[in-house]
Design a protein around this motif. Sequence first.
Motif, short mmCIF file in Angstrom:
data_model
loop_
_atom_site.label_atom_id
_atom_site.label_comp_id
_atom_site.label_asym_id
_atom_site.label_seq_id
_atom_site.Cartn_x
_atom_site.Cartn_y
_atom_site.Cartn_z
N GLN A 98 -1.31 -32.20 4.14
CA GLN A 98 -1.10 -31.48 2.88
C GLN A 98 -0.15 -32.28 1.97
OE1 GLN A 98 0.30 -27.57 3.73
NE2 GLN A 98 0.82 -27.10 1.62
N PRO A 99 -0.51 -32.51 0.70
CA PRO A 99 0.42 -33.19 -0.21
C PRO A 99 1.71 -32.39 -0.37
CG PRO A 99 -1.78 -33.10 -1.16
CD PRO A 99 -1.78 -32.21 0.04
N CYS A 100 2.83 -33.09 -0.27
CA CYS A 100 4.14 -32.44 -0.32
C CYS A 100 5.08 -33.18 -1.27
CB CYS A 100 4.78 -32.45 1.06
SG CYS A 100 3.88 -31.45 2.21
N LEU A 101 6.08 -32.45 -1.72
CA LEU A 101 7.15 -33.04 -2.51
C LEU A 101 8.29 -33.33 -1.54
CD1 LEU A 101 8.06 -33.82 -5.35
CD2 LEU A 101 9.01 -31.52 -5.56
N VAL A 102 8.72 -34.57 -1.50
CA VAL A 102 9.82 -35.00 -0.63
C VAL A 102 10.99 -35.32 -1.55
CG1 VAL A 102 10.57 -36.66 1.11
CG2 VAL A 102 8.14 -35.98 0.98
N GLY A 103 12.07 -34.56 -1.43
CA GLY A 103 13.22 -34.75 -2.31
C GLY A 103 14.46 -35.15 -1.53
N PHE A 104 15.24 -36.09 -2.10
CA PHE A 104 16.51 -36.51 -1.52
C PHE A 104 17.63 -35.91 -2.35
CE2 PHE A 104 20.21 -39.29 -1.60
CZ PHE A 104 20.52 -39.31 -0.25
N TYR A 105 18.50 -35.16 -1.69
CA TYR A 105 19.63 -34.51 -2.34
C TYR A 105 20.91 -35.16 -1.83
CZ TYR A 105 16.14 -31.04 -3.53
OH TYR A 105 15.02 -30.41 -4.03
#
Length: 87
Positions: free
Chosen positions: A52-59
């Motif tokens: 599944q396409p996902c949003l990967v975010g670095f905080y």
Amino acid sequence: MNPIESTMEQAGFRLIGTGGGCTAFCMDNPRLGSYILVTDVEDPLAPESMDQPCLVGFYPSPDHTEAAFSFIATPAQVVAMKIEVEP
């Protein structure tokens, strides 16, 4: 635990509630206070399949409510990156 949760857990992520019924897979770096969140591209929910396409975010820290940078990938691609954080 479903198969994606097991695979993501083995890669160092854990399933968390992010508030308001939303979920994400999270990997923390306690030493730096940074973390990575993986959610569905279109909904603020953890992905349900490895392709599944996902949003990967670095905080960069817990105070940041917006990702410093993000990209789109599948959970399978994220796991293949072999992301490691130092404890």
